[in-house]
Design an enzyme around this catalytic site. Structure first.
Site: not given
Length: 438
Positions: A147-148
């Site tokens: 993620d991210e």
């Protein structure tokens, strides 16, 4: 299994901040099971006992291999499925902050994302996965994070790669996820990789299916919205009720289950979020609601009974009354500190007219005090200080049962010292001024 509930309910233990001692985790697992958890999502970060070339990744307070085995044994005995989580792309500060691995950063100056072009990056990820796999048996899932992934495509090698026709940041992202997923597929064919979905959300179905990634990974969709603008803990409950709605409108088996995330830090360098024992009432209500397919008075009563709490305040989940669950004394004392420490000290120092009128910073600096005025607030200041010192001492002792010294120090410096030192300083200045008068 109640109608409308979600069959897999994983409790996320984010160990990159305030990791509880292994003895506390062992103590709390039966409670999580009783509240309705069916498994654990264990995000080890720097608490895993990495060895060999990976030893620099270990935090001072990392668990020993034996401690992890003990936790996993008990989880199994309790019927809790374990899903390890190891970040393999973004959120790699705990790896890339070290000089030994800094050359593997996507952007030289930022330690958060891995350079996906380097063979050595993939070797590092494989080594981390292998280390964690060796302590886990019978795994069905392995969460590879992803993620991210900030600044992806902004490194020098990525910029060159993106100049070639057909190449896009989406494809760069997918190719790394695919490489990690393939690494798991070839070494651990019975284990399915899970990824957070945010990096995939904007990618067209066509590009996704061409990449082959959907066949290799199971996405974990995350969304914390409650569709209501609330900042209370009740927000979490509303979020889970929304997810139950999603589940009820999805074909059977599309949604495998839900993970209840409890972040201890938003990233490796940020401040601590809420301490785990303080989050247990909120977690309990959410687990029970998910197990029972909704929230009701009965759900609330179940949780109160399991936690030994007389009346659960579902807006804040804070409580000054004692529960009986492991770490409940931390909740009680943290509630006192959060609600009253700063306000009681500010009340005395900023709204007491004797302090503001006769013992201002000007007076304090020059040790000027009117002897009569002193009697109007010195006893209050001294008794407030001793009251809070006693609470903090109790909290310190309670926290030592659950956390390591570095966590306690950090929590105290963030939440207690600023106010307490202000009060201590005034009491000290009063003493000096009185001495100067005599």
């Amino acid at each position: 299994m109640a109608a409308g509930g979600l069959r897999r309910r994983l409790v996320h233990l984010d160990l990159k901040g305030a990791p509880p001692r292994a003895s506390y985790v062992v103590e709390v697992l039966p409670l999580l099971r009783a509240l309705g958890a069916t498994g654990l999502l264990l995000e080890y970060e720097d608490t895993f006992p990495y060895a060999g070339a990976l030893e620099p990744l270990r935090a001072q307070h990392a668990y020993s291999a034996e401690e992890i085995r003990a936790v996993l044994r008990l989880a199994k005995a309790q019927g809790l499925e374990v899903v390890p989580l190891v970040q393999t792309f973004g959120h790699l500060e705990f790896v890339l902050k070290h000089k030994e691995f800094a050359h593997l950063r996507e952007v030289k100056t930022f330690p958060n994302a891995l350079n996906p072009h380097k063979e050595e990056s993939r070797a590092l990820v494989k080594a981390m996965i292998d280390h964690v796999m060796t302590l886990h048996e019978d795994l069905k899932w392995f969460h590879i994070g992803c993620d991210e992934v900030y600044y992806l495509g902004e490194g020098e090698e990525s910029k060159q790669w993106l100049q070639q026709q057909e190449n896009t940041p989406e494809k760069l992202c997918l190719s790394h996820i695919k490489a990690v997923a393939n690494c798991i597929a070839s070494s651990y064919p019975t284990v399915t990789p899970i990824v957070w979905d945010d990096m995939l959300r904007g990618i067209s179905e066509e590009i996704l299916s061409e990449s082959g990634v959907p066949q290799l990974v199971e996405p974990m969709i995350w969304d914390y919205a409650a569709d209501l603008d609330v900042e209370s803990k009740g927000h979490h409950l509303k979020n889970h009720l929304q997810w139950l709605k999603v589940a009820s409108h999805s074909p059977a088996d599309v949604l495998q289950g839900i993970a209840l995330t409890g972040w201890q830090r938003y990233d490796h360098f940020s401040v601590l979020c809420e301490l785990f024992p303080v989050g247990i009432p909120s977690l309990g209500i959410c687990l029970q609601a998910l197990k029972n397919g909704g929230y009701s008075e009965k759900v609330k009563e179940n949780v109160e009974k399991l936690l030994g709490m007389s009346n659960l305040e579902t807006d804040t989940f804070m409580s000054t009354s004692l529960g009986t669950f492991p770490g409940s004394n931390i909740l009680t004392l943290v509630t006192q500190v959060s609600f009253y420490l700063r306000s009681s000290i500010d009340e005395l120092l900023e709204r007491n007219r004797y302090v503001t009128g006769w013992f201002s910073p000007y007076h304090r600096k020059r040790k000027i005090i009117h002897p009569i005025i002193m009697h109007h607030f010195q006893p209050d200041a001294v008794s407030l200080l001793s009251k809070w010192n006693a609470v903090v001492q109790d909290l310190q002792a309670a926290m030592e049962q659950v956390f390591h010294k570095c966590t306690i120090d950090e929590w105290m410096e963030e939440n207690v010292h600023p106010s307490l030192q202000k009060l201590q300083q005034v009491v000290d200045d009063l003493d000096k001024a009185i001495k100067a008068q005599s």
